[in-house]
Every structure is written in C-alpha cells, then in structure tokens.
Design an enzyme around this catalytic site. Structure first.
Site, PDB file in Angstrom:
ATOM      1  CG  HIS A 515      -1.827   1.139   1.350  1.00 61.58           C
ATOM      2  ND1 HIS A 515      -3.168   1.063   1.072  1.00 61.58           N
ATOM      3  CD2 HIS A 515      -1.599   2.439   1.703  1.00 61.58           C
ATOM      4  CE1 HIS A 515      -3.720   2.245   1.248  1.00 61.58           C
ATOM      5  NE2 HIS A 515      -2.789   3.105   1.637  1.00 61.58           N
ATOM      6  CD  GLU A 516       1.564   3.516   3.663  1.00 58.10           C
ATOM      7  OE1 GLU A 516       1.681   4.581   3.028  1.00 58.10           O
ATOM      8  OE2 GLU A 516       0.545   3.244   4.320  1.00 58.10           O
ATOM      9  CG  HIS A 519       0.181   6.209  -0.754  1.00 54.36           C
ATOM     10  ND1 HIS A 519      -0.863   6.840  -1.389  1.00 54.36           N
ATOM     11  CD2 HIS A 519      -0.349   5.633   0.358  1.00 54.36           C
ATOM     12  CE1 HIS A 519      -1.980   6.632  -0.676  1.00 54.36           C
ATOM     13  NE2 HIS A 519      -1.691   5.899   0.368  1.00 54.36           N
ATOM     14  CG  HIS A 522       0.324   8.877  -6.944  1.00 54.45           C
ATOM     15  ND1 HIS A 522      -0.823   9.144  -6.236  1.00 54.45           N
ATOM     16  CD2 HIS A 522       0.173   9.503  -8.128  1.00 54.45           C
ATOM     17  CE1 HIS A 522      -1.643   9.890  -6.979  1.00 54.45           C
ATOM     18  NE2 HIS A 522      -1.050  10.110  -8.140  1.00 54.45           N
TER      19      HIS A 522
END
Ligand SMILES: [Zn+2]
Length: 723
Positions: A515-516, A519, A522
C-alpha cells in the site's frame, strides 16, 4: 478514530497521517496567499549557520538530516515566511497587469519552499521525534495557522488571482497552467476570499466556533472511552479469552490501580473481548457501553453538539453559496456531487444486503448449534463469527509469516515494480538519514535514468508514531525547464527481527508495505510542471487508488512465487495456503459492506441537510440507516454521538471515500487481471494516465484515460465474492 470498525483500522491510521501531511501542505499554500504580517526577527537572523536556509550541498540535494538541529527550525520558518511576505507585498503593489507568471507562479514557488521545510519538520515529528522537536513543532504550527487565518483579508491578492482566472482560457496558457490557476482561485474563494467584510467576519467566527465544537466532540468521546472500565476480579469471567488478551487486561488493571483484569472501550481492548469472551452478560454490558458513547445524558453527551455542528456547517456552506455542506465538500472530489455519492452507496447496498442477511443467518444457525439457546444479539455476533471463521477456513496469521521474511518481501516488491514499470532500485549509503535504521535507495527508470530518491524506514522504535505512511521530503517539479526529481519516503512499524529470528511480516504487514509503496510510486513517477499539482496532490477520494491497487498483488500466486519462500526451508508458499488467505479475507464481506454503508449513509444524511436541524438526533439517524440494519435497534445505542470521523475529523461528507477507493482499485486491477498481472502495456497506461499526472486534471478524466470508461463496482463485488 480507528474505533469505528477494527477491520479498517490499519488504513485509517495511515490515512490520517496522509491527511495531516496534506493539511500542512495546504497551510503552506495558505500562507502564501495570505500574509502581510511583519516578522521582526528577520533582520537578526544569521542565515549562514542555519542549514535550512542554505542550499543543500548533499547528494541529490537531499535533506541534510545530520546537520539540522531542532533549534534551526523556528528561525528558518520565520525567515522564509518573512521572505514570502515581502515578495507578496511587492506583488500586490505591482502596477503591472496580473499574469500567470508574475502572480500564480510566484505563489507556487514560495509555497513550495515553505512546504518543503514543513514536510521535513512534520515528518520528523512523526518518524523520530524528541521533546525538542515536539516543542518546536508546537511553536511553528500556530505560526503557520495564524497566516492561514488571515487569508480572507487579502483582497488585493485575490483580485489579481481572479483577473487571471477570468482570462485563463484566452491567455495562451497550457492545460496544466489553467488547472493551477483554477485550483489557486478556487482554494481562495472556498475560504471566503470574495465575500464582503461583514460576511468574512461572520465566516471566521463560524469557523472558530466550529473548530471549538469539533474539539469538544472528540474530548467527549475520549472521556466516554475513559470513563468506562469493565473490571473483572473473578477468573472464571475470563473464559474464552486468549492468554495475550488476558495479559494485556492485567496490565491495564495495574496501570489503573485495580485488582484483577480491566477492559476498556479502547478498540484494542474492546474488540478482542467481543470476539473471544464466553461470558454473554459481560459482552452485552461492554457492547452497550461502547455503542452508547456520547449518548448518556451526562456531561459528555454529544447530541446537542451534533445539532450545533451540522447547523454551523450548513451556515458556512450557505454563506459561500452552496445549498448544503455536502455540496460544498463534494465539489472538490472525484465523486462530484451528493447525488452521485448516494447512488454509489445505494447501488452497493442493493447487492450486499441479501449477502449480509445470509451471513447473519449463517452465524445464527452456527450459534444455535453451538449452545446459544436465546436469540442472536449484536453482542453475540463477533463471538460466534470468529468461531465460525476458524471452523470454516482453519486459517491463522502465524501460518504465513515464515514465508514473509522482510528482506524477501523487499525483493518481491521492488521486483514487482521492475516487472511492471522497468524501474530499478540501488541501495546507497551516502544519503544523510535521521536514524541509522533508515535505508536509502536511488531509483532509476526503465532507461536507466535517475528517477527518485527513496527512503525506507521499516521498524518501530521510541520516538516513532504507530501505523504506516508515505511522505516526500522534496516534491517533483519542472518549472522553467528545471526538472527536480522527488525524494520519497515510506515509514512503517513492521515486526522487528530478534536475536534468533529475522523480521517475519504478517500478511497484513505485507499488504501495508504494498500500500505505502503504491503511494511511493505515485510520488516517484510524478511528472508535472508545478509541485502543488504533482504526485499525491490529488482529490482525497482518488489518492488511495495508486496505493490500494498494489494490495491486489498480495494474493496473486504468480507474484508470491517470485519471493515468498519459507525462511528456513526455502520451500515456496503452498497454493492452498494462498487460497485460505483469499477465503478468510472475504469472510462476511456482505456484512462488512453493510456496516461501512451504514456509516456512509449517516454521514451523508447529516451533511446534506438544506435547512436548520432541530429534531431528535437518534430518530434522524435511525431514519437514515433503517435500510442497512441487520439487527433490531437497541434503545440507547447511537452511531452519530461517537462518530469522530465526521464530527471531529476531516471526513464530513467524505466517509464514502473508503468504499469509493475500493471500487476504483478493484476496477483498475481488473484490467491487469484480464491482460496478465505483469502486463507491461497496462502498467504503462496506468503510469502515464494516473501515476505521472498528479492533480493536473480531474481524476475522473484521468481514470477514463486509463480504463476507457468510468469505474464500476462490478470488479469489487466479484473480488469480495458478492456476485
Ligand atoms: Zn493510503
């Protein structure tokens, strides 16, 4: 805030952190659009000895953590703010016609400088704090907030921005420049910059009143949490509880100077008791205490505060020209309108309700066959569900841990990024860090060109907050052709290695890492001109797409094969174990969906009011959620009176966002599923349409560029077994 539902605990924690960081970025932006205050100490500053005020002479101009001391921050902020003030003062007295270059770009550049410094301090306060760092953070925060509050008085600056905004389509600006003009203008307008003096004054008063009530609301919830203790002194009343839960309860009792064992309404104490305690009477007692918080007619009762909050928000929205508070909030979201959110929630509800009913019936039957002679009540649900889950799947977290040695997982996740996007990671040792545990990497794109600096800080320690989060120490930008590549960081609190065992992650830690890392991608791929539109600077109901999509790979056998081997035997993870993971993950997904929809409907009902509310809060809530309820209403229970997300946090008219992001990530991942989970051309499209673009377009447009159509809930329903 994570107390509402344990299932989403991890994500909320993480979201909260992201939010805080975003808030700081916004503050920095506000400062630049606000302030004409004079900082007297500026003249006394000795800038040469302050590393924050000199150019960073480190590799890739990374933050010189080894040189910055806590005492450097306050003067540095003062100096930067004063500097920005002077520039803005000069700007608004400038007789030249306002242009994108002389106004918007100037604001953007100044804001980025303060934002960078804020991100260093605030991230450090999360990852490696100390009394000194806390003190300086407490000093700096109000400094920033003070400028924020003055936004509305800066009419002259707003006039300039407004003129550029009005001519934006006829000034030869690029799409991104038009977007930046729009976001700058809107942000000021949404904060009341174009109101008359009397309205501005009223708005500030309302906002101040509102923030006091938000605080009071959360203080009341806290008091309600702390005022109740279930003190057990008879050992027989501990029946069913695992040893670790009993130990924790003994410790709680000790710290509260009580005999025996103590259970509280804090989620880590409450949830395991409801799940494991065989004592039905005590379960009922704890359940009702938890579900009536803020609704007890005592000093901590939140009913009146809710009325005041929703009425204040409605008033604020009305002054700013909106019909309801949700209309005001949703204007700046991918969902776009209250109607769209309501349709979104209702559509999911249509599908999940029959499953939820079936799941409750299954638990009812199971309970009956396992000794429950009375009617199944809400305080029985968690207890019998847990037993049903174990009997159905026989899955426990401990079973997968040996396959998730941290070093292997790192290799697997970097390898996934290489397979998808062709990027590579090289660990380096010449970048300054704030703690020796922090690992640093250079990241290269598919052509071997430098892409980003990447910091990874995996383990808990004193001075580090809980949860996991991604941050950036430097934003990507490309103003005037000067490409600045970003410095991205992820922090976590993963299981530490011991003397005899390496760091073995739980499945949920692997998901968190993915998940991290999503990010982080991104941030790393960001390829825009202006930093405030770069990377993760997107609408809140869009920001979790790049992160949550990565979690989908966690149960893909073809990916697990690349790294998930037993740390002792080297055996690959067995297929049936992966299947158990998937099954256990989807257990009661209809019920869980209805629970989340209940919160979403409650939130939307309160914030879509178009006239002042003076009714009974409990009746209002019951009406809003009547359709999603799976048990009869229990007198005294209340969701709203302890719903801190919407009455004390930033989720007003935004709770739906959790489900919204799930729909997006499942829908986007379905494209990979259809074309192969390592498909390079799908990945390229995802990168080019979404990861590189940040907030330069409306997220719905970006999504359509990737998928060719708007997202649908079909893939999520399939993934959750609701089809
Ligand atoms: Zn996230």
């Amino acid at each position: 805030m994570e107390n509402l539902d344990g299932q989403l605990k991890r994500k909320r924690k993480e979201n909260r952190r992201n939010k805080k960081y975003k808030a700081m970025k916004r503050i920095a932006t506000f400062i630049l659009t606000t302030c004409i205050a004079t900082i007297n100490t500026y003249a006394d500053m000795n800038t040469e000895s302050n590393p924050l005020l000199s150019p960073f002479n480190t590799v890739y101009q990374t933050t010189p953590f080894d040189q910055i001391k806590p005492e450097h921050y306050e003067p540095a902020f003062k100096s930067k703010i004063a500097d920005a003030n002077i520039k803005i003062k000069t700007l608004i007295s400038n007789k030249e016609k306002p242009t994108f270059q002389n106004t918007i770009v100037l604001l953007e550049k100044e804001s980025d400088e303060i934002s960078r410094m804020a991100s260093i301090l605030f991230n450090l306060n999360s990852a490696e704090t100390s009394p000194e760092i806390q003190t300086v953070t407490q000093k700096v925060s109000p400094m920033l907030t003070q400028f924020m509050g003055k936004l509305n008085v800066n009419t002259k600056l707003f006039k300039r921005v407004e003129e550029i905004y009005n001519n934006r389509l006829h000034s030869g600006l690029t799409d991104e420049e038009i977007r930046l003009t729009e976001t700058t203008y809107k942000s000021m307008k949404r904060n009341g910059a174009n109101l008359n003096q009397a309205e501005k004054k009223q708005l500030i008063q309302l906002q101040m009143k509102l923030s006091k009530l938000n605080l009071k609301f959360s203080e009341n919830v806290l008091a309600e949490n702390n005022n109740f203790i279930l003190n057990i002194t008879n050992k027989e009343d501990l029946a069913g509880l695992p040893e670790s839960v009993i130990e924790a309860a003994a410790l709680t009792a000790k710290t509260k100077k009580l005999d025996g064992w103590a259970f509280t309404l804090q989620f880590p104490s409450y949830a395991p008791f409801m799940k494991y305690s065989a004592n039905r009477e005590l379960r009922e007692k704890l359940y009702n205490a938890y579900n009536s918080r803020g609704n007890n007619g005592n000093n901590n009762d939140n009913n009146k505060i809710i009325k005041e909050i929703v009425n204040l928000r409605l008033k604020i929205a009305t002054i700013l020209g909106y019909k309801s508070y949700s209309e005001y909030v949703l204007e700046e979201r991918m969902a776009g309108s209250a109607e769209k959110v309501m349709k979104f929630l209702s559509d999911l509800h249509q599908v999940s309700k029959p499953y939820a009913i079936k799941e409750v019936n299954e638990v009812r039957d199971f309970a009956k066959n396992n000794g429950l002679n009375e009617e199944l009540m809400p305080w029985d649900f968690s207890f019998y569900s847990e037993k049903l889950k174990v009997s159905k799947f026989g899955f426990e977290e401990e079973m997968v841990k040996p396959y998730f040695k941290l070093e292997n997982v790192i290799e697997g996740i970097f390898g996934l990024a290489t397979k998808l996007y062709g990027i590579t990671f090289k660990q380096v040792y010449n970048i300054p860090v704030y703690h020796p545990d922090v690992k640093t990497y250079e990241v290269y794109d598919e052509n071997g060109k430098f892409l980003s600096v990447f910091y990874a800080d995996f383990h808990p320690r004193e001075g580090k907050k809980g949860g996991a989060w991604m941050t950036e120490y430097r934003s990507q930008s490309n103003i005037d052709g000067e490409m600045i590549r970003p410095h991205i960081s992820i922090c976590g609190n993963f299981t530490k290695p011991t003397e005899s065992k390496p760091s073995l992650l739980t499945f949920s830690e692997v998901e968190t890492f993915l998940h991290e890392f999503g990010h982080a991608l991104h941030g790393m791929f960001a390829n825009t001109v202006y930093p405030s539109l770069s990377g993760t600077n997107v609408y809140r109901d869009f920001v979790e797409l790049p992160s949550q999509i990565m979690e989908n790979w966690a149960v893909e056998i073809d990916w697990l094969k690349t790294f998930a081997v037993h740390y002792e035997t080297g055996e690959p993870m067995p297929h049936d174990l992966v299947q158990k993971l998937i099954d256990a993950r989807n257990f009661q997904s209809g019920y869980q969906t209805e629970r989340q929809l209940t919160f979403g409907f409650t939130d939307m009902a309160w914030h879509s009011l178009k006239e002042e509310f003076d009714g009974n809060t409990s009746d209002f809530e019951q009406k809003a959620i009547a359709d999603t309820q799976l048990f009869d209403f229990i007198e005294g229970n209340s969701i709203s009176t302890a719903f801190s997300h919407i009455f004390a946090g930033g989720y007003a008219a935004g709770y739906y966002g959790y489900k919204w992001a799930e729909v997006l990530d499942a829908d986007a991942f379905s494209v990979f599923k259809a074309n192969g989970i390592f498909n390079k051309s799908v990945a390229k499209k995802f990168k080019e349409a979404i990861l590189e673009k940040g907030g330069t377009s409306n997220p719905m447009d970006l999504y359509i560029q990737f998928k060719g159509e708007e997202p649908s809930n079909k893939a999520l329903l399939e993934r959750s077994g609701l089809n």
